[in-house]
Write a protein that holds these residues in place. Structure first.
Motif, PDB file in Angstrom:
ATOM      1  N   MET A   1      -8.436 -17.304  -6.213  1.00 13.12           N
ATOM      2  CA  MET A   1      -9.089 -16.093  -6.735  1.00 13.12           C
ATOM      3  C   MET A   1      -8.990 -14.956  -5.731  1.00 13.12           C
ATOM      4  SD  MET A   1     -12.482 -15.617  -8.710  1.00 13.12           S
ATOM      5  CE  MET A   1     -13.309 -14.057  -8.771  1.00 13.12           C
ATOM      6  N   LEU A   2      -8.920 -15.327  -4.448  1.00  7.74           N
ATOM      7  CA  LEU A   2      -8.777 -14.299  -3.423  1.00  7.74           C
ATOM      8  C   LEU A   2      -7.467 -13.562  -3.601  1.00  7.74           C
ATOM      9  CD1 LEU A   2      -9.942 -13.065  -0.915  1.00  7.74           C
ATOM     10  CD2 LEU A   2      -8.903 -14.841   0.415  1.00  7.74           C
TER      11      LEU A   2
ATOM     12  N   LYS B   1      -3.010  -2.704  -8.030  1.00  6.45           N
ATOM     13  CA  LYS B   1      -2.551  -2.412  -9.388  1.00  6.45           C
ATOM     14  C   LYS B   1      -3.348  -1.264  -9.969  1.00  6.45           C
ATOM     15  CE  LYS B   1      -1.081  -6.956 -10.762  1.00  6.45           C
ATOM     16  NZ  LYS B   1      -1.384  -8.067 -11.651  1.00  6.45           N
TER      17      LYS B   1
ATOM     18  N   GLU C   1      -5.883 -13.115  -6.381  1.00  7.24           N
ATOM     19  CA  GLU C   1      -5.991 -12.237  -7.556  1.00  7.24           C
ATOM     20  C   GLU C   1      -6.686 -10.937  -7.180  1.00  7.24           C
ATOM     21  OE1 GLU C   1      -5.435 -13.051 -11.056  1.00  7.24           O
ATOM     22  OE2 GLU C   1      -6.059 -10.995 -11.456  1.00  7.24           O
ATOM     23  N   VAL C   2      -7.775 -11.069  -6.381  1.00  4.70           N
ATOM     24  CA  VAL C   2      -8.518  -9.866  -5.995  1.00  4.70           C
ATOM     25  C   VAL C   2      -7.657  -8.968  -5.115  1.00  4.70           C
ATOM     26  CG1 VAL C   2     -10.418  -9.120  -4.546  1.00  4.70           C
ATOM     27  CG2 VAL C   2     -10.793 -10.824  -6.249  1.00  4.70           C
ATOM     28  N   LEU C   3      -6.959  -9.562  -4.147  1.00  5.41           N
ATOM     29  CA  LEU C   3      -6.162  -8.729  -3.251  1.00  5.41           C
ATOM     30  C   LEU C   3      -5.016  -8.059  -3.986  1.00  5.41           C
ATOM     31  CD1 LEU C   3      -6.109 -10.915  -0.075  1.00  5.41           C
ATOM     32  CD2 LEU C   3      -7.291  -8.800  -0.423  1.00  5.41           C
TER      33      LEU C   3
ATOM     34  N   PRO D   1      -5.892   0.649 -12.458  1.00 10.03           N
ATOM     35  CA  PRO D   1      -7.072   0.202 -13.188  1.00 10.03           C
ATOM     36  C   PRO D   1      -6.858   0.243 -14.694  1.00 10.03           C
ATOM     37  CG  PRO D   1      -7.419   2.356 -12.273  1.00 10.03           C
ATOM     38  CD  PRO D   1      -6.141   1.878 -11.718  1.00 10.03           C
TER      39      PRO D   1
ATOM     40  N   SER E   1      -5.137  -7.176  -7.157  1.00  9.79           N
ATOM     41  CA  SER E   1      -5.628  -6.179  -8.098  1.00  9.79           C
ATOM     42  C   SER E   1      -5.985  -4.883  -7.405  1.00  9.79           C
ATOM     43  CB  SER E   1      -6.849  -6.696  -8.835  1.00  9.79           C
ATOM     44  OG  SER E   1      -7.949  -6.673  -7.977  1.00  9.79           O
ATOM     45  N   ILE E   2      -6.146  -4.909  -6.075  1.00  5.01           N
ATOM     46  CA  ILE E   2      -6.460  -3.664  -5.381  1.00  5.01           C
ATOM     47  C   ILE E   2      -5.270  -2.721  -5.465  1.00  5.01           C
ATOM     48  CG2 ILE E   2      -6.992  -2.709  -3.118  1.00  5.01           C
ATOM     49  CD1 ILE E   2      -8.640  -5.013  -2.502  1.00  5.01           C
TER      50      ILE E   2
END
Lengths: 282, 115, 134
Positions: free
Chosen positions: B1-2, B11, B4-6, B13, B8-9
């Motif tokens: 999940m980490l 990409k 995915e979060v990194l 919104p 998405s920063i």
């Protein structure tokens, strides 16, 4: 009386909370608030009236300011950019405890079942994380062989257990996920802060924001310790952003899992940190 | 999940640019408009309305025709009246920004019943 | 110059609705229609709220509690009724335990018709209410 550090903490409190909200927003594919949003929030809270609750204690509006003044004393004492520290490690530990205790006190004094539950859980959390936090700070003090913040000798691999323990306990002290229980207790009724509005609520928000900066600064001073001003600012920003990324990724732990986690894993690790520091230095 | 979060920063919104641009689908059910020229006053729309929003107001003087009023406060936008009308005198528009500041009971009602 | 326009905090109150309007209201904070970029935030306690969003035909059983909750908000609040149920009871107007409209029981600033109104309609309506707040 370090005015430079007070100014840095004052400005960083608003900027860092914006960084945290932006990181949370972009991890959820959202656009976050504009950069001046924390300032607008604070100014709006100062305009609202303070509602006097008939059943709660009359000391209720003053509770957050006790914690806020303790934080500002710590902020004025830490070193920054060559100005030496005027506070030592032991006093810092006690003042940080005073700040954390403001939440249970506010919850118990407000005549509300949500405040009561949140205060009990916050008190349990304080009992869980204070011991490992204190032991990790003490192991840093033993390693650097000093009790003041001046001339701390910097990074070392022997301090890694103490660093890990301090990082996790700092997340618990700031009520950030995964140790979020007192703050969002039924996830919708605001916990200890339920009966506050107006200027006391602004006090609570400021405690939340400034505590983040102070704990990131303590992590930098105790474990990384490079005395240059630019490195200070950049490192504190990076450390706080890592708190925000951890907050975006982890879920909330239940309160008995929190106590379990600290007693089973953090206390032995912090004792190991003290033992390693003692063995290296004596 | 980490990871995915990194990721998405970096990409874009997923937020729609609403206050600045409007994206309304073509079959959106908005406010209903009454066209007086096509209406034959059969009152089938009034019978098919489940909440009583569609009302026929009889003429006050002889020789005038009445009006059909649709109160958007009572309307649930089910479009039964549009389907029931034999002459297509009721037409759906794409207007959905219907909020109004409330002044008094009577003034609000007049505002809601305006065609 | 008031800063409430830049940072309105919203409290969401359901007086017995079918939850359609609730879903649309809460959809405003999802990534699709992010109202956080306008400064707004969904807040947990009515004492922190500037705007109270009310949905549902007013249920007679919960009327006393609704009045208590709305009184707990500090001065200068804006009460917004969402959906056809607050204006006239909507589909539930002849029911035995509802008491519409909302304006009978408390001073409502704005109504947003719709069943349910789109999130864009709610956001546009909130912007209008904040203009009128001054």
């Amino acid at each position: 009386m370090n005015y430079l550090n007070l100014a840095f903490v004052g400005i960083a409190a608003f900027l860092f909370v914006w960084i945290e909200r932006k990181i949370l927003a972009s991890s959820q594919y959202r656009v976050g608030p504009p950069i001046l949003q924390p300032v607008y929030d604070l100014l709006k809270l100062l305009e609202k009236e303070t509602i006097r609750n008939f059943f709660a204690s009359p000391m209720l509006p003053f509770v957050p300011f006790v914690g806020l003044s303790a934080l500002l004393v710590v902020a004025a004492g830490l070193p920054f950019a060559g100005i030496p520290a005027s506070i030592d490690i032991v006093t810092t530990i006690f003042l940080l405890l005073l700040v954390s205790v403001a939440y249970p006190i506010a919850g118990f004094l407000s005549f509300s079942p949500y405040g009561y539950i949140s205060a009990r859980r916050a008190a349990i959390q304080i009992l869980s994380y204070e011991l490992p936090l204190t032991l990790s700070i003490i192991s840093a003090a033993i390693f650097h062989q000093t009790l003041s913040f001046n001339n701390l000798s910097g990074f070392s691999f022997y301090l890694l257990p103490a660093m890990a323990v301090f990082y996790v306990c700092a997340l618990a002290a700031m009520h950030k996920k995964p140790f979020d229980v007192p703050n969002a207790v039924e996830e919708l009724v605001a916990g200890s802060e339920t009966e506050f509005s107006g200027i006391p609520l602004a006090g609570f928000k400021l405690i939340e924001w400034i505590e983040g900066v102070i704990l990131a600064e303590l992590f930098f001073l105790l474990f990384i310790g490079i005395p240059d001003a630019i490195t200070h600012i950049v490192s504190v920003t990076v450390i706080f952003s890592s708190f925000a990324i951890v907050e975006a990724v982890t879920p909330r732990l239940r309160i008995d899992h929190v106590t379990d986690f600290f007693i089973k894993y953090m206390v032995p690790l912090s004792i190991a940190g003290v033992v390693i520091a003692c063995c290296v230095r004596f | 999940m980490l990871r995915e979060v990194l990721r998405s920063i970096f990409k874009k919104p997923a937020t729609s640019s609403f206050p600045f641009e409007d994206h309304v689908p073509e079959n959106h059910r908005g406010k209903i408009k009454w066209i007086p020229e096509k209406c034959i006053y059969c009152r089938l729309c009034e019978r098919s309305c489940p909440t009583g929003a569609c009302k026929f107001i009889p003429p006050k003087k002889a020789g005038e025709k009445g009006t059909i009023e649709i109160d958007i406060g009572k309307c649930v936008f089910c479009y039964e009246c549009v389907l029931a009308c034999p002459k297509d005198a009721l037409e759906g528009t794409l207007d959905y920004k219907l909020a109004y500041i409330s002044k008094s009971e009577k003034a609000d009602e007049k505002l809601r019943k305006k065609n | 110059m008031t800063f409430v326009k830049k940072s309105p905090w919203i409290f969401h109150l359901n007086t017995g609705s079918c939850n359609g309007c609730d879903i649309e209201a809460v959809a405003c904070v999802t990534p699709g229609f992010d109202i956080e970029r306008l400064g707004a935030k969904l807040v947990g306690s009515p004492r922190h709220a500037d705007i109270i969003l009310v949905t549902g035909p007013v249920n007679k059983h919960s009327l006393e509690r609704i009045k208590t909750v709305v009184e707990q908000a500090p001065k200068g609040k804006v009460i917004v009724g969402i959906g056809a149920c607050t204006i006239s009871g909507g589909l539930f107007k002849d029911s035995y335990n509802t008491d519409p409209p909302l304006g009978k029981h408390m001073p409502v600033t704005m109504y947003i018709p719709g069943c349910p109104p789109k999130p864009e309609a709610i956001i546009a309506g909130l912007a209008k209410a904040l203009e009128a707040l001054k």
